[in-house]
Scaffold this motif. Structure first.
Motif, PDB file in Angstrom:
ATOM      1  N   PRO A 158       0.831  -1.205   0.000  1.00  0.00           N
ATOM      2  CA  PRO A 158       0.000   0.000   0.000  1.00  0.00           C
ATOM      3  C   PRO A 158       0.866   1.255   0.000  1.00  0.00           C
ATOM      4  O   PRO A 158       1.896   1.315   0.672  1.00  0.00           O
ATOM      5  CB  PRO A 158      -0.803  -0.133   1.305  1.00  0.00           C
ATOM      6  N   ALA A 159       0.457   2.253  -0.780  1.00  0.00           N
ATOM      7  CA  ALA A 159       1.200   3.505  -0.854  1.00  0.00           C
ATOM      8  C   ALA A 159       1.187   4.191   0.506  1.00  0.00           C
ATOM      9  O   ALA A 159       0.156   4.256   1.169  1.00  0.00           O
ATOM     10  CB  ALA A 159       0.599   4.406  -1.922  1.00  0.00           C
ATOM     11  N   ARG A 160       2.315   4.681   0.923  1.00  0.00           N
ATOM     12  CA  ARG A 160       2.429   5.370   2.199  1.00  0.00           C
ATOM     13  C   ARG A 160       2.678   6.849   1.957  1.00  0.00           C
ATOM     14  O   ARG A 160       3.374   7.218   1.031  1.00  0.00           O
ATOM     15  CB  ARG A 160       3.555   4.760   3.041  1.00  0.00           C
ATOM     16  N   THR A 161       2.118   7.667   2.812  1.00  0.00           N
ATOM     17  CA  THR A 161       2.296   9.112   2.710  1.00  0.00           C
ATOM     18  C   THR A 161       3.372   9.546   3.683  1.00  0.00           C
ATOM     19  O   THR A 161       3.380   9.133   4.851  1.00  0.00           O
ATOM     20  CB  THR A 161       0.973   9.831   3.039  1.00  0.00           C
ATOM     21  N   LEU A 162       4.293  10.367   3.207  1.00  0.00           N
ATOM     22  CA  LEU A 162       5.376  10.839   4.061  1.00  0.00           C
ATOM     23  C   LEU A 162       4.823  11.611   5.253  1.00  0.00           C
ATOM     24  O   LEU A 162       3.970  12.493   5.105  1.00  0.00           O
ATOM     25  CB  LEU A 162       6.316  11.739   3.251  1.00  0.00           C
ATOM     26  N   ASP A 163       5.315  11.292   6.426  1.00  0.00           N
ATOM     27  CA  ASP A 163       4.965  12.010   7.647  1.00  0.00           C
ATOM     28  C   ASP A 163       5.841  13.259   7.713  1.00  0.00           C
ATOM     29  O   ASP A 163       6.891  13.277   8.359  1.00  0.00           O
ATOM     30  CB  ASP A 163       5.204  11.093   8.855  1.00  0.00           C
ATOM     31  N   VAL A 164       5.409  14.318   7.020  1.00  0.00           N
ATOM     32  CA  VAL A 164       6.235  15.516   6.861  1.00  0.00           C
ATOM     33  C   VAL A 164       6.491  16.195   8.210  1.00  0.00           C
ATOM     34  O   VAL A 164       7.595  16.692   8.466  1.00  0.00           O
ATOM     35  CB  VAL A 164       5.585  16.503   5.878  1.00  0.00           C
ATOM     36  N   GLU A 165       5.487  16.213   9.064  1.00  0.00           N
ATOM     37  CA  GLU A 165       5.665  16.863  10.362  1.00  0.00           C
ATOM     38  C   GLU A 165       6.761  16.168  11.157  1.00  0.00           C
ATOM     39  O   GLU A 165       7.615  16.827  11.765  1.00  0.00           O
ATOM     40  CB  GLU A 165       4.349  16.857  11.139  1.00  0.00           C
ATOM     41  N   TRP A 166       6.756  14.834  11.160  1.00  0.00           N
ATOM     42  CA  TRP A 166       7.792  14.072  11.871  1.00  0.00           C
ATOM     43  C   TRP A 166       9.166  14.348  11.255  1.00  0.00           C
ATOM     44  O   TRP A 166      10.153  14.552  11.973  1.00  0.00           O
ATOM     45  CB  TRP A 166       7.473  12.582  11.812  1.00  0.00           C
ATOM     46  N   VAL A 167       9.234  14.361   9.921  1.00  0.00           N
ATOM     47  CA  VAL A 167      10.486  14.620   9.224  1.00  0.00           C
ATOM     48  C   VAL A 167      11.040  15.984   9.610  1.00  0.00           C
ATOM     49  O   VAL A 167      12.221  16.128   9.951  1.00  0.00           O
ATOM     50  CB  VAL A 167      10.286  14.528   7.692  1.00  0.00           C
ATOM     51  N   ARG A 168      10.201  17.014   9.565  1.00  0.00           N
ATOM     52  CA  ARG A 168      10.678  18.368   9.815  1.00  0.00           C
ATOM     53  C   ARG A 168      11.151  18.561  11.251  1.00  0.00           C
ATOM     54  O   ARG A 168      12.000  19.421  11.510  1.00  0.00           O
ATOM     55  CB  ARG A 168       9.587  19.378   9.454  1.00  0.00           C
ATOM     56  N   GLN A 169      10.639  17.764  12.160  1.00  0.00           N
ATOM     57  CA  GLN A 169      11.098  17.841  13.545  1.00  0.00           C
ATOM     58  C   GLN A 169      12.558  17.398  13.691  1.00  0.00           C
ATOM     59  O   GLN A 169      13.219  17.744  14.660  1.00  0.00           O
ATOM     60  CB  GLN A 169      10.208  16.983  14.441  1.00  0.00           C
ATOM     61  N   GLN A 170      13.069  16.653  12.716  1.00  0.00           N
ATOM     62  CA  GLN A 170      14.435  16.149  12.788  1.00  0.00           C
ATOM     63  C   GLN A 170      15.469  17.197  12.358  1.00  0.00           C
ATOM     64  O   GLN A 170      16.655  17.023  12.605  1.00  0.00           O
ATOM     65  CB  GLN A 170      14.599  14.904  11.889  1.00  0.00           C
ATOM     66  N   PHE A 171      15.019  18.275  11.699  1.00  0.00           N
ATOM     67  CA  PHE A 171      15.929  19.266  11.101  1.00  0.00           C
ATOM     68  C   PHE A 171      15.841  20.597  11.848  1.00  0.00           C
ATOM     69  O   PHE A 171      14.920  21.379  11.621  1.00  0.00           O
ATOM     70  CB  PHE A 171      15.568  19.485   9.628  1.00  0.00           C
ATOM     71  N   PRO A 172      16.789  20.900  12.722  1.00  0.00           N
ATOM     72  CA  PRO A 172      16.702  22.149  13.502  1.00  0.00           C
ATOM     73  C   PRO A 172      16.777  23.400  12.635  1.00  0.00           C
ATOM     74  O   PRO A 172      16.195  24.429  12.990  1.00  0.00           O
ATOM     75  CB  PRO A 172      17.901  22.059  14.453  1.00  0.00           C
ATOM     76  N   SER A 173      17.466  23.348  11.503  1.00  0.00           N
ATOM     77  CA  SER A 173      17.612  24.550  10.674  1.00  0.00           C
ATOM     78  C   SER A 173      16.286  25.017  10.098  1.00  0.00           C
ATOM     79  O   SER A 173      16.136  26.203   9.753  1.00  0.00           O
ATOM     80  CB  SER A 173      18.587  24.281   9.529  1.00  0.00           C
ATOM     81  N   LEU A 174      15.316  24.126   9.988  1.00  0.00           N
ATOM     82  CA  LEU A 174      14.030  24.500   9.403  1.00  0.00           C
ATOM     83  C   LEU A 174      13.224  25.431  10.303  1.00  0.00           C
ATOM     84  O   LEU A 174      12.216  25.992   9.863  1.00  0.00           O
ATOM     85  CB  LEU A 174      13.203  23.248   9.094  1.00  0.00           C
ATOM     86  N   ASN A 177      13.436  37.874   8.493  1.00  0.00           N
ATOM     87  CA  ASN A 177      12.575  39.058   8.355  1.00  0.00           C
ATOM     88  C   ASN A 177      11.117  38.751   8.700  1.00  0.00           C
ATOM     89  O   ASN A 177      10.187  39.166   8.008  1.00  0.00           O
ATOM     90  CB  ASN A 177      12.674  39.632   6.939  1.00  0.00           C
ATOM     91  N   GLY A 178      10.936  37.982   9.760  1.00  0.00           N
ATOM     92  CA  GLY A 178       9.605  37.652  10.236  1.00  0.00           C
ATOM     93  C   GLY A 178       8.930  36.511   9.507  1.00  0.00           C
ATOM     94  O   GLY A 178       7.797  36.139   9.849  1.00  0.00           O
ATOM     95  N   GLN A 179       9.602  35.932   8.515  1.00  0.00           N
ATOM     96  CA  GLN A 179       9.033  34.825   7.746  1.00  0.00           C
ATOM     97  C   GLN A 179       9.805  33.535   8.035  1.00  0.00           C
ATOM     98  O   GLN A 179      11.032  33.560   8.161  1.00  0.00           O
ATOM     99  CB  GLN A 179       9.115  35.120   6.242  1.00  0.00           C
ATOM    100  N   PRO A 180       9.112  32.396   8.141  1.00  0.00           N
ATOM    101  CA  PRO A 180       9.834  31.135   8.320  1.00  0.00           C
ATOM    102  C   PRO A 180      10.687  30.830   7.099  1.00  0.00           C
ATOM    103  O   PRO A 180      10.260  31.058   5.962  1.00  0.00           O
ATOM    104  CB  PRO A 180       8.722  30.104   8.496  1.00  0.00           C
ATOM    105  N   ALA A 181      11.896  30.359   7.323  1.00  0.00           N
ATOM    106  CA  ALA A 181      12.793  30.041   6.217  1.00  0.00           C
ATOM    107  C   ALA A 181      12.252  28.848   5.433  1.00  0.00           C
ATOM    108  O   ALA A 181      11.824  27.852   6.011  1.00  0.00           O
ATOM    109  CB  ALA A 181      14.188  29.731   6.743  1.00  0.00           C
ATOM    110  N   ALA A 182      12.275  28.982   4.102  1.00  0.00           N
ATOM    111  CA  ALA A 182      11.868  27.898   3.205  1.00  0.00           C
ATOM    112  C   ALA A 182      13.077  27.538   2.359  1.00  0.00           C
ATOM    113  O   ALA A 182      13.545  28.342   1.550  1.00  0.00           O
ATOM    114  CB  ALA A 182      10.695  28.326   2.325  1.00  0.00           C
ATOM    115  N   PHE A 183      13.599  26.354   2.551  1.00  0.00           N
ATOM    116  CA  PHE A 183      14.846  25.940   1.920  1.00  0.00           C
ATOM    117  C   PHE A 183      14.567  25.252   0.581  1.00  0.00           C
ATOM    118  O   PHE A 183      14.250  24.063   0.530  1.00  0.00           O
ATOM    119  CB  PHE A 183      15.617  24.993   2.848  1.00  0.00           C
ATOM    120  N   PHE A 184      14.712  26.015  -0.502  1.00  0.00           N
ATOM    121  CA  PHE A 184      14.634  25.459  -1.852  1.00  0.00           C
ATOM    122  C   PHE A 184      16.022  25.458  -2.496  1.00  0.00           C
ATOM    123  O   PHE A 184      16.146  25.538  -3.716  1.00  0.00           O
ATOM    124  CB  PHE A 184      13.661  26.273  -2.701  1.00  0.00           C
ATOM    125  N   ASP A 185      17.046  25.360  -1.654  1.00  0.00           N
ATOM    126  CA  ASP A 185      18.429  25.385  -2.122  1.00  0.00           C
ATOM    127  C   ASP A 185      19.095  24.015  -2.057  1.00  0.00           C
ATOM    128  O   ASP A 185      20.315  23.903  -2.180  1.00  0.00           O
ATOM    129  CB  ASP A 185      19.241  26.370  -1.284  1.00  0.00           C
TER     130      ASP A 185
END
Length: 424
Positions: free
Chosen positions: A10-26, A31-39
């Motif tokens: 069965p197709a599984r959906t990535l648990d994005v919230e759990w993933v993002r908790q692992q990355f402190p830089s995120l 300038n008052g906006q959350p950093a979005a890393f597209f680099d």
């Protein structure tokens, strides 16, 4: 279960919230906006476990290798563990894993060793789609009298012209060097077919997997390449280069090395003291990927199976995001899109796209987005031949937007909203 494939489930959906908790830089704010890393094509962010592993090594095991004392013995074991981890990542033997400063340095070392056996009249084949780290090390061998040919692309979608490539593989071809995926525009090459064509002509095949590694699983046995190089800072680890080489090739070629290095594999290919703390971080990076797999499929048994399970959810998530991104970009007036944009062919690209917008240089676009906490790259990203082929080298290159599995649909919409505003 095969080490290169998994039974369909069965197709599984990535648990994005759990993933993002692992990355402190995120959690950074600009300038008052959350950093979005597209680099990420220039280097991904790293999870906390990698940071901890590097600090832990320096705290408890910092020593050179080969000593008769505890910290040196810990270092020896850590190096062995790093080779075992990369062997699981590549699906190869641990003595086929070579470490170095970065992919570029390792490729130059390999090209010099291969150059020892080349003669005038021999030919090498590269691609104008590639990062220069998989071009210049081979072009430098022209000083030995060899000819370096370049496979062309189809500019409409930035894919390799396979007819042109196959026509340029000849009896005199000694090496075919291509990227698994293009770091500038995201194209995934048909590496299985390219390696087959190279071997059919009696040529070696070298793959640059730097850009592909964070987006898809690598199986060097299945693709049957002779050599493959990547960099761990592109797949959630520290700055470190890793080379796979078939055992028979690593034994046959004569690397330039110090007398202190033995003839044992892979020691004969590693010059000087390795970056031990980064090797500790490399183990943690691979274990992070495996942990993602276990989080989504608790039934996996081996680390290799867990790595494959992780890439299943990575790819499913990233294809959804890149579909959202490309559809949104194509609707913006005055925007030029480079690369594959047909949704039916998204399995032939990574979630990395390149664009230009009328009225703005790529640098101006990157600066505008950067001030709003959205990180993108501008320029040619060392894909110099491609930028020249597309006619953008002299005018600032392109704006590159690179997604990773830790990005979200909300971040993609933020990016699109900013570009829509500029396109009015």
């Amino acid at each position: 279960m095969s080490s290169s494939a998994r039974t369909a489930g069965p197709a599984r959906t990535l648990d994005v919230e759990w993933v993002r908790q692992q990355f402190p830089s995120l959690r950074q704010v600009v300038n008052g906006q959350p950093a979005a890393f597209f680099d990420s094509p220039g280097g991904t962010q790293v999870p906390q476990c990698v940071i901890d592993a590097i600090a832990g090594y320096l705290s408890t095991s910092n020593a050179n290798s080969g000593g008769a004392f505890l910290t040196s013995q810990r270092t020896d074991q850590m190096i062995a563990d790093a080779r075992a981890a990369m062997a699981d990542f590549f699906n190869c033997a641990s003595d086929e894993v070579v470490f170095g400063a970065n992919m570029t340095t390792l490729t130059f070392a390999l090209s010099r060793a291969i150059g020892r056996e080349l003669k005038s009249g021999d030919e090498l084949l590269v691609s104008c789609l590639d990062h220069d780290a998989n071009v210049s090390p081979w072009v430098c061998l022209e000083e030995r009298g060899v000819k370096v040919r370049t496979a062309d692309i189809k500019p409409a979608d930035c894919t390799i012209d396979m007819f042109d490539l196959s026509a340029k593989i000849r009896r005199s071809t000694r090496l075919v060097a291509v990227g698994w995926a293009a770091n500038a525009v995201g194209t995934i090459n048909d590496v299985h077919e390219i390696v087959r064509l190279a071997h059919a002509a009696g040529s070696m095949a070298f793959l640059d997997a730097v850009h592909y590694a964070p987006h898809g699983p690598i199986d060097v046995q299945a693709v049957d390449c002779d050599f493959l190089a990547c960099s761990s800072y592109k797949f959630f680890g520290p700055h470190l280069g890793i080379l796979f080489g078939k055992r028979e090739q690593l034994q046959r070629l004569r690397p330039y090395k110090l007398r202190a290095c033995t003839e044992k594999l892979p020691d004969r290919w590693e010059t000087g003291t390795q970056n031990h703390e980064c090797l500790a971080g490399l183990i943690a990076a691979i274990d992070y990927i495996a942990d993602v797999g276990r989080h989504h499929d608790p039934e996996v048994k081996t680390r290799r199976e867990a790595i494959l399970a992780a890439y299943e959810v990575f790819q499913q998530h990233e294809r959804e995001l890149v579909g959202q991104l490309i559809n949104g970009l194509l609707a913006i007036p005055g925007l030029t899109f480079y690369g594959i944009k047909d949704a039916a062919k998204f399995d032939q690209r990574t979630p990395t796209v390149a664009i230009r917008m009328e009225g703005y240089t790529p640098r101006e676009l990157a600066a505008h987005l950067g001030e709003r906490g959205i990180f993108t790259w501008d320029g040619n990203y060392y894909a110099i031949d491609l930028a020249e082929r597309l006619g953008v080298q002299s005018s600032g290159g392109m704006l590159r937007i690179g997604l990773a599995h830790y990005n979200t649909a909300e971040e993609v919409e933020r990016l699109l909203a900013e570009l829509r505003g500029l396109g009015k």
